[in-house]
Design an enzyme around this catalytic site. Structure first.
Site, PDB file in Angstrom:
ATOM      1  N   HIS A  73       0.837  -1.355  -0.006  1.00  0.00           N
ATOM      2  CA  HIS A  73      -0.009  -0.166   0.138  1.00  0.00           C
ATOM      3  C   HIS A  73       0.779   1.262  -0.084  1.00  0.00           C
ATOM      4  O   HIS A  73       0.395   2.351  -0.512  1.00  0.00           O
ATOM      5  CB  HIS A  73      -0.892   0.230   1.186  1.00  0.00           C
ATOM      6  CG  HIS A  73      -2.048  -0.969   1.199  1.00  0.00           C
ATOM      7  ND1 HIS A  73      -2.057  -2.296   1.580  1.00  0.00           N
ATOM      8  CD2 HIS A  73      -3.171  -0.805   0.656  1.00  0.00           C
ATOM      9  CE1 HIS A  73      -3.132  -2.781   1.483  1.00  0.00           C
ATOM     10  NE2 HIS A  73      -3.840  -2.077   1.073  1.00  0.00           N
ATOM     11  N   ASP A 143      -5.295  -6.020  -7.387  1.00  0.00           N
ATOM     12  CA  ASP A 143      -5.534  -5.429  -6.107  1.00  0.00           C
ATOM     13  C   ASP A 143      -5.786  -3.740  -6.398  1.00  0.00           C
ATOM     14  O   ASP A 143      -5.603  -3.403  -7.555  1.00  0.00           O
ATOM     15  CB  ASP A 143      -4.144  -5.617  -5.325  1.00  0.00           C
ATOM     16  CG  ASP A 143      -4.257  -5.164  -3.696  1.00  0.00           C
ATOM     17  OD1 ASP A 143      -5.272  -4.735  -3.352  1.00  0.00           O
ATOM     18  OD2 ASP A 143      -3.476  -5.783  -3.067  1.00  0.00           O
TER      19      ASP A 143
END
Length: 213
Positions: A73, A143
């Site tokens: 992330h 993702d």
């Protein structure tokens, strides 16, 4: 859990996590089953079967296996394990889930050097080929394409991800995603046959799970 999701009108659950982390301090560990590869595979298969009984689509993640890598992330993670490591270990839970009937698999953003040393797995055709070779015929989803691990590697994550082999693109910017794919199609970068392949997989799953008739 499946019963609650069904009552709430949820038709796609972005779970279960089929990853295995061997150390408790690994980033992904708390999201895993906390078991070895074989035992994780048994749990994953049972979860897939249960969700299918309630006609809820599930999503195995994060192929080809997250391992002990850092959080993508906030930045990139480079996974230098061998292809044999993935085949003999990380692929086990995914294969069990696929055999149990999982309709969706999510690909991670790690750079997996055994398959492609230059781009994250979600942008690497070689990783998607490996997933298909496991016998998976369903929907491949990325993702989140807004994560830092992706934005550093491409100016057009949507087109690159689609051309790599993804059928669904996970993003919080739907307008940008639509415009990028529309323009790439209009300019001939994305051909109609490739687009139809993804549309077919998505519509097939929606029919199978009673989302459309």
């Amino acid at each position: 859990m499946a019963e609650v999701l069904k009552k709430g009108g949820v038709n796609l659950n972005l779970a279960p996590v089929a990853d295995v982390a061997e150390n408790q301090w690994d980033y992904i560990y708390d999201r895993t089953c906390g078991l070895d590869y074989e035992e994780t595979g048994k749990v994953i298969a049972a979860l897939v079967e249960n969700l299918n009984q309630y006609n809820i689509m599930c999503c195995l993640k994060h192929f080809p296996g997250y391992g002990s890598n850092v959080d993508t992330h906030t930045g990139i993670a480079v996974d230098e394990r061998t292809e044999n490591d993935f085949i003999t270990k990380d692929f086990i839970p995914f294969k069990k889930g696929i055999e149990a009937g999982a309709p969706v698999v999510m690909v991670n953003h790690n750079i997996v050097t055994a398959y492609n040393k230059t781009v994250p797995a979600s942008l690497a055709p070689e990783v998607h080929k490996a997933l298909r070779e496991l016998g998976f015929e369903g929907i491949i989803v990325t993702d989140d394409l807004g994560m830092s691990a992706i934005t550093k590697y491409t100016g057009d994550p949507y087109t690159d991800a689609f051309l790599a082999g993804n059928d669904l693109l996970c993003t919080s910017d739907g307008e940008a995603c639509y415009n990028a794919l529309y323009n790439s199609f209009a300019e001939g970068e994305i051909d109609e046959k490739r687009l139809d392949e993804s549309v077919y997989r998505i519509l097939t799953a929606k029919i199978r799970y009673g989302i459309i008739e």
